[in-house]
Write a protein that holds these residues in place. Sequence first.
Motif, PDB file in Angstrom:
ATOM      1  N   ASN A  12       7.054  -4.424  -5.562  1.00 51.58           N
ATOM      2  CA  ASN A  12       5.919  -4.006  -6.149  1.00 51.58           C
ATOM      3  C   ASN A  12       5.158  -3.365  -4.310  1.00 51.58           C
ATOM      4  N   SER A  13       5.492  -4.659  -4.020  1.00 53.90           N
ATOM      5  CA  SER A  13       4.711  -4.316  -2.600  1.00 53.90           C
ATOM      6  C   SER A  13       5.727  -3.501  -2.023  1.00 53.90           C
ATOM      7  N   ARG A  14       6.743  -3.063  -1.458  1.00 52.15           N
ATOM      8  CA  ARG A  14       7.568  -2.356  -1.416  1.00 52.15           C
ATOM      9  C   ARG A  14       7.567  -1.098  -1.791  1.00 52.15           C
ATOM     10  N   THR A  15       7.058  -0.913  -2.867  1.00 56.30           N
ATOM     11  CA  THR A  15       7.013   0.279  -3.309  1.00 56.30           C
ATOM     12  C   THR A  15       5.495   1.128  -3.134  1.00 56.30           C
ATOM     13  N   ALA A  16       4.475  -0.474  -3.541  1.00 54.24           N
ATOM     14  CA  ALA A  16       2.860   0.412  -3.073  1.00 54.24           C
ATOM     15  C   ALA A  16       2.731   0.503  -1.537  1.00 54.24           C
ATOM     16  N   LEU A  17       3.496   0.501  -0.488  1.00 54.27           N
ATOM     17  CA  LEU A  17       3.228   0.432   0.499  1.00 54.27           C
ATOM     18  C   LEU A  17       3.661   2.069   0.658  1.00 54.27           C
ATOM     19  N   GLN A  18       5.197   2.186   0.193  1.00 51.30           N
ATOM     20  CA  GLN A  18       5.283   3.643   0.192  1.00 51.30           C
ATOM     21  C   GLN A  18       4.521   4.358  -0.223  1.00 51.30           C
ATOM     22  N   ASP A  19       3.707   4.559  -1.349  1.00 52.45           N
ATOM     23  CA  ASP A  19       3.141   4.827  -2.627  1.00 52.45           C
ATOM     24  C   ASP A  19       1.465   5.301  -1.409  1.00 52.45           C
ATOM     25  N   LEU A  20       1.495   4.678  -1.229  1.00 53.61           N
ATOM     26  CA  LEU A  20       0.057   5.214   0.458  1.00 53.61           C
ATOM     27  C   LEU A  20       0.296   5.568   1.128  1.00 53.61           C
ATOM     28  N   LEU A  21       1.361   5.734   1.664  1.00 56.70           N
ATOM     29  CA  LEU A  21       1.178   6.103   3.254  1.00 56.70           C
ATOM     30  C   LEU A  21       2.059   7.753   2.938  1.00 56.70           C
ATOM     31  N   LYS A  22       2.681   7.682   1.563  1.00 55.73           N
ATOM     32  CA  LYS A  22       3.025   9.581   0.949  1.00 55.73           C
ATOM     33  C   LYS A  22       1.814  10.268   0.673  1.00 55.73           C
ATOM     34  N   GLN A  23       0.728   9.423  -0.412  1.00 60.12           N
ATOM     35  CA  GLN A  23      -0.683  10.366  -0.311  1.00 60.12           C
ATOM     36  C   GLN A  23      -1.730  10.310   0.531  1.00 60.12           C
ATOM     37  N   HIS A  24      -1.137   9.556   1.429  1.00 58.11           N
ATOM     38  CA  HIS A  24      -3.184   8.915   2.411  1.00 58.11           C
ATOM     39  C   HIS A  24      -3.155  10.096   4.066  1.00 58.11           C
ATOM     40  N   PHE A  25      -1.126   9.825   4.238  1.00 58.54           N
ATOM     41  CA  PHE A  25      -0.564   9.977   5.651  1.00 58.54           C
ATOM     42  C   PHE A  25       0.105  10.953   6.094  1.00 58.54           C
ATOM     43  N   PHE A 103      -4.261  -5.688   1.158  1.00 51.27           N
ATOM     44  CA  PHE A 103      -4.901  -4.777   1.918  1.00 51.27           C
ATOM     45  C   PHE A 103      -5.312  -3.669   0.939  1.00 51.27           C
ATOM     46  N   SER A 104      -5.976  -2.953   1.758  1.00 55.33           N
ATOM     47  CA  SER A 104      -6.712  -0.833   1.317  1.00 55.33           C
ATOM     48  C   SER A 104      -5.984  -0.565   2.127  1.00 55.33           C
ATOM     49  N   LYS A 105      -6.513   1.042   1.684  1.00 53.77           N
ATOM     50  CA  LYS A 105      -6.234   2.576   2.277  1.00 53.77           C
ATOM     51  C   LYS A 105      -6.853   2.310   3.339  1.00 53.77           C
ATOM     52  N   GLU A 106      -8.336   1.973   3.494  1.00 48.53           N
ATOM     53  CA  GLU A 106      -8.840   1.778   4.791  1.00 48.53           C
ATOM     54  C   GLU A 106      -8.297   0.858   5.846  1.00 48.53           C
ATOM     55  N   ASP A 107      -7.172  -0.516   5.488  1.00 49.57           N
ATOM     56  CA  ASP A 107      -7.562  -1.409   6.117  1.00 49.57           C
ATOM     57  C   ASP A 107      -6.047  -0.256   7.014  1.00 49.57           C
ATOM     58  N   LEU A 108      -4.897  -0.177   6.056  1.00 46.19           N
ATOM     59  CA  LEU A 108      -4.212   0.629   6.763  1.00 46.19           C
ATOM     60  C   LEU A 108      -4.237   1.053   7.270  1.00 46.19           C
ATOM     61  N   ALA A 109      -5.201   2.063   7.397  1.00 46.00           N
ATOM     62  CA  ALA A 109      -5.424   3.188   8.179  1.00 46.00           C
ATOM     63  C   ALA A 109      -5.996   2.727   9.945  1.00 46.00           C
ATOM     64  N   GLU A 110      -6.264   1.752   9.730  1.00 45.35           N
ATOM     65  CA  GLU A 110      -7.153   1.507  10.765  1.00 45.35           C
ATOM     66  C   GLU A 110      -6.401   1.023  11.886  1.00 45.35           C
ATOM     67  N   ALA A 111      -5.259   0.441  11.054  1.00 49.97           N
ATOM     68  CA  ALA A 111      -4.051  -0.174  11.971  1.00 49.97           C
ATOM     69  C   ALA A 111      -2.838   1.067  12.366  1.00 49.97           C
ATOM     70  N   ILE A 112      -2.594   2.226  11.357  1.00 54.34           N
ATOM     71  CA  ILE A 112      -1.927   3.060  11.787  1.00 54.34           C
ATOM     72  C   ILE A 112      -3.101   3.807  13.211  1.00 54.34           C
ATOM     73  N   THR A 113      -4.454   3.396  13.019  1.00 55.03           N
ATOM     74  CA  THR A 113      -4.924   4.246  14.088  1.00 55.03           C
ATOM     75  C   THR A 113      -4.309   3.975  15.394  1.00 55.03           C
TER      76      THR A 113
END
Length: 249
Positions: A12-25, A103-113
């Motif tokens: 679940n964590s694996r696919t959730a992170l993949q979906d977040l990355l594909k949808q927003h980045f 973690f949220s989409k915003e947390d992920l965005a901050e880490a990628i930035t």
Amino acid sequence: MIRVIIIEDEENSRTALQDLLKQHFKNIEVMALCRNAEEGRAAIEELRPELVFSDIELGDASAFDMLQQLSDVNFEIIFTTAFDRYAIQAIKFSALDYLLKPFSKEDLAEAITHYQEKQTKQQSAQQFDALFHNLKHIQKDSKKIALPTSSGLTIIPVKEIVRCQAEVNYTNFFLTSNNKMLVTKTLKEYEELLNDYDFIRVHNSNLINLHHVKNYSRGEGGTVTMSDGSVVDVSRRKKDEFLKRLAAL
């Protein structure tokens, strides 16, 4: 495009992170999803990613075990983990990045930035060396810390830090070698990181290593003389805490 591998033992964590990355980045390409450390190591060696997201606990092995088995480290890593105080502290000391689950989409965005803003991607090998050292050496006086500067990254033993002094959003580190280093993080961040290693903030602008205190002169707050000869004011508010912790060494 940033080439990414995800290593996560929970589906679940694996696919959730993949979906977040594909949808927003849209600038990220997920090259592989890995279920354990063995799959992760094989994918890293074959696909040569630029960025890896990895949980710390990966079934029978950890992400740290996996990283130590790699022959070459030429990528960045962002750890994804539930709270593990010891592991997170080791990661922070190495100036590596992590995301605390959930973690949220915003947390992920901050880490990628933060990843994109790094001046060089060649620091990881040094940072991993510091990470492995700190995981292996639990004793306080063996710890090493990675300090980001305007020109890169410097790794030093914590016991060589005499004091830290605030300079707006930066911090000056004063070392036993009498060298001074300007670090691109705030004093508050190092206060939180070094508190358990016998450092105390005795004044708004100064964090000192109690092991380097040579003399205390009484006064309203008083002053301390450090091993490098510098004299630091102690605020009245911090006086009692300072004396208590100094006596407890």
